[in-house]
Design a protein around this motif. Structure first.
Motif, PDB file in Angstrom:
ATOM      1  N   ALA A   1      38.127   3.024   5.187  1.00 26.92           N
ATOM      2  CA  ALA A   1      37.621   2.814   3.833  1.00 26.92           C
ATOM      3  C   ALA A   1      36.112   2.641   3.837  1.00 26.92           C
ATOM      4  O   ALA A   1      35.396   3.239   3.032  1.00 26.92           O
ATOM      5  CB  ALA A   1      38.298   1.589   3.216  1.00 26.92           C
TER       6      ALA A   1
ATOM      7  N   GLY B   1      34.547   5.891   4.482  1.00 24.18           N
ATOM      8  CA  GLY B   1      34.904   6.947   3.544  1.00 24.18           C
ATOM      9  C   GLY B   1      35.416   8.187   4.246  1.00 24.18           C
ATOM     10  O   GLY B   1      35.006   9.318   3.950  1.00 24.18           O
TER      11      GLY B   1
ATOM     12  N   ALA C   1      46.879   6.678  -2.990  1.00 21.49           N
ATOM     13  CA  ALA C   1      45.534   6.811  -3.546  1.00 21.49           C
ATOM     14  C   ALA C   1      44.899   8.170  -3.231  1.00 21.49           C
ATOM     15  O   ALA C   1      43.796   8.454  -3.696  1.00 21.49           O
ATOM     16  CB  ALA C   1      44.637   5.698  -3.012  1.00 21.49           C
TER      17      ALA C   1
ATOM     18  N   ALA D   1      44.023   9.115  -0.199  1.00 19.43           N
ATOM     19  CA  ALA D   1      43.027   8.914   0.848  1.00 19.43           C
ATOM     20  C   ALA D   1      43.492   9.372   2.223  1.00 19.43           C
ATOM     21  O   ALA D   1      42.683   9.462   3.151  1.00 19.43           O
ATOM     22  CB  ALA D   1      42.645   7.443   0.919  1.00 19.43           C
TER      23      ALA D   1
ATOM     24  N   LYS E   1      37.571  14.801  -1.180  1.00 18.83           N
ATOM     25  CA  LYS E   1      38.225  13.925  -2.157  1.00 18.83           C
ATOM     26  C   LYS E   1      39.004  12.808  -1.458  1.00 18.83           C
ATOM     27  O   LYS E   1      39.048  11.683  -1.947  1.00 18.83           O
ATOM     28  CB  LYS E   1      39.158  14.746  -3.055  1.00 18.83           C
TER      29      LYS E   1
ATOM     30  N   GLU F   1      36.470  10.214  -0.484  1.00 17.87           N
ATOM     31  CA  GLU F   1      36.053   9.449  -1.664  1.00 17.87           C
ATOM     32  C   GLU F   1      37.127   8.445  -2.062  1.00 17.87           C
ATOM     33  O   GLU F   1      36.820   7.297  -2.429  1.00 17.87           O
ATOM     34  CB  GLU F   1      35.767  10.396  -2.825  1.00 17.87           C
ATOM     35  N   SER F   2      38.382   8.850  -1.985  1.00 23.15           N
ATOM     36  CA  SER F   2      39.488   7.949  -2.335  1.00 23.15           C
ATOM     37  C   SER F   2      39.579   6.797  -1.345  1.00 23.15           C
ATOM     38  O   SER F   2      39.866   5.655  -1.727  1.00 23.15           O
ATOM     39  CB  SER F   2      40.807   8.722  -2.368  1.00 23.15           C
TER      40      SER F   2
ATOM     41  N   ARG G   1      37.139   5.424   0.197  1.00 22.86           N
ATOM     42  CA  ARG G   1      36.040   4.496  -0.056  1.00 22.86           C
ATOM     43  C   ARG G   1      36.334   3.538  -1.205  1.00 22.86           C
ATOM     44  O   ARG G   1      35.719   2.478  -1.310  1.00 22.86           O
ATOM     45  CB  ARG G   1      34.744   5.268  -0.324  1.00 22.86           C
ATOM     46  N   HIS G   2      37.293   3.880  -2.062  1.00 24.49           N
ATOM     47  CA  HIS G   2      37.675   2.975  -3.148  1.00 24.49           C
ATOM     48  C   HIS G   2      38.286   1.675  -2.614  1.00 24.49           C
ATOM     49  O   HIS G   2      38.345   0.676  -3.326  1.00 24.49           O
ATOM     50  CB  HIS G   2      38.660   3.662  -4.095  1.00 24.49           C
ATOM     51  N   PHE G   3      38.766   1.705  -1.367  1.00 28.10           N
ATOM     52  CA  PHE G   3      39.334   0.496  -0.750  1.00 28.10           C
ATOM     53  C   PHE G   3      38.268  -0.338  -0.037  1.00 28.10           C
ATOM     54  O   PHE G   3      38.581  -1.397   0.513  1.00 28.10           O
ATOM     55  CB  PHE G   3      40.408   0.877   0.274  1.00 28.10           C
TER      56      PHE G   3
ATOM     57  N   HIS H   1      35.078  -2.768   0.796  1.00 33.98           N
ATOM     58  CA  HIS H   1      34.490  -3.992   0.245  1.00 33.98           C
ATOM     59  C   HIS H   1      33.379  -4.456   1.191  1.00 33.98           C
ATOM     60  O   HIS H   1      33.627  -5.211   2.132  1.00 33.98           O
ATOM     61  CB  HIS H   1      35.558  -5.071   0.089  1.00 33.98           C
TER      62      HIS H   1
END
Length: 327
Positions: free
Chosen positions: A240, A243, A269, A271, A301, A304-305, A307-309, A311
């Motif tokens: 994550a 990415g 997701a 990912a 894609k 990118e997905s 990387r949504h996880f 923090h």
């Protein structure tokens, strides 16, 4: 926050890391309760009360204000002591499904720091926060991978390697070679099988190499177009942060199937691609690499997905929460 001390075992990674960072470590003897023999369970049950009383005494002598738990069997006595002393308890649960200790004490926690939103249902409403798992900053700083003629596949089964991933890798090499696939193959195979794998790989004529252990994993991530790995909490957190698109092969004997749940969350997701351990083979690895290499937009894609996880401030936020409850 002054007066921080750690509790762990002599054989755990904390025995090396905590003193090296300048923090005192109090060691206890405790074993697991799941996937162990009946004798080991009895030994653990006998250790629990004595370990809890010892930690309770330590907390009183050190005037402890709050307790932070990462779960696992070693967390049993400190968590029990915190509950007996009615101290604020913060738990970090990095997996999609909580481990045994965190499930048992979930309703008593002051705050629960999670990596997946769906994990919140295991804790009281209003006490959870999605902070993620702390990951080295180098993973967050990796630039986007430029598209190259060579498609780089990184396969890593962890520091000890993985028999399943190693077997699939060696089965895939002849397929890549026959297809004249422009691939660079990097395999962290672990020490036990490394020499044999290196000898086999040398015969393939493929670009890349096999290593027993990769010291600079962020650099290896930076080179990779696709990463094939297990789906433990640390692995998915690094994916994550970087990415990176991945093929996730959950370890089938992970406690409570937490690796499968982590991989399912990433797959939902968009990912990652999820392949069960029993279904993963050289042909499957080759097919997935070939398909994704031909669809670079899909790969982008997926990254990118993933990387949504991510923090970036997970460690800082965990420290802030612990300080808040300690006050």
């Amino acid at each position: 926050m002054a007066g921080v001390f750690f509790v762990g075992t002599e054989r755990g990674v904390e025995a090396r890391l905590a003193p090296a960072a300048g923090f005192p470590l109090e060691t206890i003897r405790i074993g697991g309760l799941k996937r162990v023999s009946a004798i080991q369970r009895l030994v653990t049950l006998a250790q629990l009360p004595w370990g809890t009383l010892r930690i309770l005494g330590l907390m009183r002598r050190r005037h402890t204000s709050a307790v932070f738990s990462m779960g696992g069997y070693v967390a049993g006595p400190p968590v029990a002591a915190a509950l007996l002393a009615r101290l604020p308890l913060v738990v970090m649960e990095p997996n999609a499904v909580p481990g045994f200790t965190n499930r048992q004490i979930g309703r008593f926690v002051t705050r629960a720091l999670v990596s997946f939103p769906e994990t919140s249902r295991h804790f009281p409403r209003g006490r959870t926060e999605v902070t993620g798992l702390p990951v080295r900053e180098e993973f967050f700083k990796l630039p986007p991978k430029p598209r190259e003629v060579l498609f780089t596949v990184l396969v890593t089964g962890g520091s000890q390697g993985s028999r399943t991933l190693n077997r699939a890798a060696r089965e895939s090499w002849p397929l890549f070679r026959r297809a004249a696939f422009a691939v660079r193959f990097i395999l962290q195979g672990g020490k036990p099988e490394c020499e044999a794998l290196q000898a086999e790989f040398a015969q393939t004529g493929l670009d890349g190499g096999v290593r027993p252990f990769i010291d600079d994993m962020p650099a290896a991530f930076a080179q990779a177009d696709l990463i094939v790995c297990r789906s433990g909490a640390g692995a998915v957190a690094e994916l994550a942060a970087a990415g990176k698109p991945a093929v996730l092969v959950p370890f089938p004997f992970a406690t409570d199937d937490h690796q499968l749940r982590n991989a399912e969350a990433f797959e939902r997701a968009g990912a990652a691609r999820l392949v069960l351990d029993r279904d993963f083979s050289g042909a499957k690895l080759f097919d997935l690499a070939q398909t994704l290499a031909a669809n670079r937009d899909v790969l982008d894609k997926m990254g990118e997905s993933a990387r949504h996880f991510a923090h970036p401030e997970a460690a800082r936020r965990a420290a802030e929460v612990l300080e808040e409850v300690a006050r």
